[in-house]
Scaffold this motif. Structure first.
Motif, PDB file in Angstrom:
ATOM      1  N   TRP A  42     111.914  17.000   9.157  1.00 17.97           N
ATOM      2  CA  TRP A  42     112.800  18.166   9.031  1.00 17.97           C
ATOM      3  C   TRP A  42     113.973  17.816   8.094  1.00 17.97           C
ATOM      4  O   TRP A  42     114.345  18.618   7.228  1.00 17.97           O
ATOM      5  CB  TRP A  42     113.329  18.541  10.417  1.00 17.97           C
ATOM      6  N   LEU A  43     114.495  16.604   8.245  1.00 14.55           N
ATOM      7  CA  LEU A  43     115.603  16.161   7.383  1.00 14.55           C
ATOM      8  C   LEU A  43     115.150  16.047   5.927  1.00 14.55           C
ATOM      9  O   LEU A  43     115.897  16.376   5.006  1.00 14.55           O
ATOM     10  CB  LEU A  43     116.158  14.818   7.858  1.00 14.55           C
ATOM     11  N   ALA A  96     115.123  19.348   4.609  1.00 13.43           N
ATOM     12  CA  ALA A  96     116.524  19.797   4.470  1.00 13.43           C
ATOM     13  C   ALA A  96     117.124  19.237   3.177  1.00 13.43           C
ATOM     14  O   ALA A  96     117.927  19.895   2.515  1.00 13.43           O
ATOM     15  CB  ALA A  96     117.334  19.344   5.670  1.00 13.43           C
ATOM     16  N   ARG A  97     116.695  18.032   2.833  1.00  6.55           N
ATOM     17  CA  ARG A  97     117.212  17.398   1.619  1.00  6.55           C
ATOM     18  C   ARG A  97     116.940  18.281   0.388  1.00  6.55           C
ATOM     19  O   ARG A  97     117.787  18.412  -0.493  1.00  6.55           O
ATOM     20  CB  ARG A  97     116.565  16.024   1.435  1.00  6.55           C
ATOM     21  N   PHE A  98     115.758  18.882   0.353  1.00  5.25           N
ATOM     22  CA  PHE A  98     115.428  19.750  -0.787  1.00  5.25           C
ATOM     23  C   PHE A  98     116.303  21.009  -0.776  1.00  5.25           C
ATOM     24  O   PHE A  98     116.713  21.496  -1.821  1.00  5.25           O
ATOM     25  CB  PHE A  98     113.939  20.121  -0.766  1.00  5.25           C
ATOM     26  N   ALA A  99     116.570  21.507   0.418  1.00  3.91           N
ATOM     27  CA  ALA A  99     117.399  22.715   0.528  1.00  3.91           C
ATOM     28  C   ALA A  99     118.842  22.435   0.136  1.00  3.91           C
ATOM     29  O   ALA A  99     119.575  23.346  -0.245  1.00  3.91           O
ATOM     30  CB  ALA A  99     117.337  23.250   1.955  1.00  3.91           C
ATOM     31  N   LEU A 100     119.229  21.160   0.255  1.00  4.24           N
ATOM     32  CA  LEU A 100     120.622  20.792  -0.062  1.00  4.24           C
ATOM     33  C   LEU A 100     120.774  20.251  -1.487  1.00  4.24           C
ATOM     34  O   LEU A 100     121.832  19.752  -1.858  1.00  4.24           O
ATOM     35  CB  LEU A 100     121.132  19.744   0.933  1.00  4.24           C
ATOM     36  N   ALA A 101     119.705  20.335  -2.256  1.00 11.21           N
ATOM     37  CA  ALA A 101     119.751  19.775  -3.623  1.00 11.21           C
ATOM     38  C   ALA A 101     120.685  20.601  -4.504  1.00 11.21           C
ATOM     39  O   ALA A 101     120.995  21.758  -4.206  1.00 11.21           O
ATOM     40  CB  ALA A 101     118.348  19.767  -4.212  1.00 11.21           C
ATOM     41  N   THR A 102     121.135  19.979  -5.586  1.00 11.78           N
ATOM     42  CA  THR A 102     122.035  20.673  -6.516  1.00 11.78           C
ATOM     43  C   THR A 102     121.261  21.759  -7.254  1.00 11.78           C
ATOM     44  O   THR A 102     120.041  21.657  -7.416  1.00 11.78           O
ATOM     45  CB  THR A 102     122.595  19.685  -7.555  1.00 11.78           C
TER      46      THR A 102
END
Lengths: 254, 185
Positions: free
Chosen positions: A48-49, A52-58
């Motif tokens: 899940w994290l 989430a990393r992709f969703a939090l990308a610049t």
């Protein structure tokens, strides 16, 4: 701790393979049935994290654009001139520390050199600093270029050698007397040579320089005579030799 | 994974001599990780972008001090990022911020943003909601390890704990996160 380490390793090893489709969560859990209960929820959370990393990308282009902006901001804030650039490389604390430590080292060195020079100046043959004393005398001579000054310096050193001789006798350090006599003789010869150079350089200065050396040598003879009268019989020969050396100097002057 | 230490060292050396392009290269290497770390704890993307820039400007100003402290560059950056985040919270109380429902998904003129952007915003809100249920140290360890992709050693440096302690914390934090996800569902 062991389980934690193992689960961390499994997560690190298999997370990328799950991500690229080579493995599934189930296939990884099946490989480690003994820790399935602990592994499954943590692997799910880690997956899940990862998502989430992709969703939090610049956003696209952000890094490129903001880099330009950052470099411009830095450029504007850059100190102008070479002095500013030097100061930019080190903090104020760094400068204060550097300057303070340099000043401390210089002061410490000055203190050490001053103490050494003072100790050396008071030393007599046989003392550890006596060689330093002779070195300092030579150094002073090396930087004295005027013939009259050099002659005066040699006279001063001749007086020094006589004083050292007297001190050695008073201290009962008779072993050093032959060497002290030799040094006294060398200094008187050097004084005579210096006087010759004064004569060549400046005829008018010859008279006072000669009188000065004569006066110095006469005083030395008087000092040694008094010493001879008050010293033990055993050291008489050495003192007599020193007197003869000084007298030879007086003879050479005449 | 952030850039290698050797590459960092060379760029830092040049940046300390005043080369802003070398610092720009460091920015390209490390800014994505810093951004993700900040965005995982902030309500909106603009704030995360502003703070990322602020972190690197502060890093540039503190660069002369950096060598004296002997901390790996990434840990140095994340410490600045953490302090910047704390300052940001102090200055803008989170409770006073505009509610996400009031702003996300719409431009100032009221027209809707593209579907992709809205989807990303909703996903971000969901991530924040789940992470906010965790203890602050659990949030930090998971963000640093999985969102910013720091190694256990780097995470230990940033959080000022031992590698063993980070491993234990991560183990517990992952379990807590799974529980939080169950609750959310």
């Amino acid at each position: 701790m062991r389980t934690e380490r193992q689960i961390e390793k499994i997560i690190n090893d298999y997370l990328p393979s799950i991500g690229n489709g080579q493995e599934t969560l189930e296939s990884v859990v099946e490989k480690f049935p003994e820790m399935a209960n602990e592994l499954r929820p943590r692997l799910e959370a880690a997956l899940w994290l990862r998502d989430a990393r992709f969703a939090l990308a610049t956003r696209p282009g952000y890094i490129h654009d903001s880099r330009k902006y950052l470099e411009t901001k830095i450029e504007e804030s850059q100190p102008k001139g070479w002095l500013g650039k030097i100061f930019r490389q080190h903090t104020a604390q760094h400068w204060v520390f550097n300057i303070a430590s340099t000043v401390m080292i210089i002061l410490l060195l000055a203190l050490v050199i001053n103490s050494t020079a003072l100790t050396a100046r008071l030393s007599i043959p046989g003392d550890p600093f006596y060689t330093t004393k002779l070195f300092l005398e030579d150094a002073r001579l090396a930087f004295t270029f005027d013939p009259v000054d050099r002659s005066n310096l040699h006279m001063e050193y001749s007086r020094q050698r006589t004083s050292e001789f007297v001190e050695l006798v008073l201290d009962g350090d008779y072993d050093q007397l032959p060497a002290a006599t030799t040094r006294l003789e060398s200094e008187i010869i050097a004084s005579l040579h210096a006087l010759n150079r004064v004569t060549l350089a400046d005829g008018a200065a010859k008279q006072p320089a000669t009188a000065g050396l004569q006066h110095t040598l006469s005083n030395e003879i008087s000092m040694l005579r008094i010493l001879q009268q008050s010293s033990p019989q055993g050291v008489n020969a050495e003192i007599e030799l020193a007197i003869q050396v000084v007298q030879a100097g007086v003879m050479a002057l005449r | 994974m952030p850039g290698s230490q050797d590459q960092d060292r060379e760029l830092i050396r040049r940046a300390q001599r005043g080369d802003q392009h070398a610092f720009g290269d460091l920015y390209v290497i490390h800014a994505p990780a810093i951004f993700r770390y900040l965005f995982a704890q902030l309500e909106n993307c603009m704030d995360a972008e502003d703070l990322t820039g602020e972190v690197f400007l502060k890093a540039w100003q503190s660069l002369p001090k950096y060598m004296e402290r002997g901390v790996p560059f990434l840990a140095f950056l994340f410490r600045i990022a953490h302090n910047t985040l704390v300052d940001h919270y102090r200055q803008n109380n989170r409770l006073e911020q505009q509610a996400p429902d009031e702003m996300d998904g719409y431009h100032e003129d009221g027209t809707p943003e593209p579907v992709e952007t809205v989807g990303k915003l909703l996903e971000h809100q969901k991530i924040l909601a789940v992470l906010s249920k965790l203890r602050p140290d659990y949030q930090s360890v998971l963000t640093l390890r999985f969102i910013s992709e720091l190694s256990p050693e780097e995470t230990a440096r940033v959080m000022k704990r031992s590698v063993g302690a980070i491993r234990v914390l991560q183990h517990r934090a992952l379990a807590a996160l799974r529980e939080a996800l169950n609750e959310k569902q």
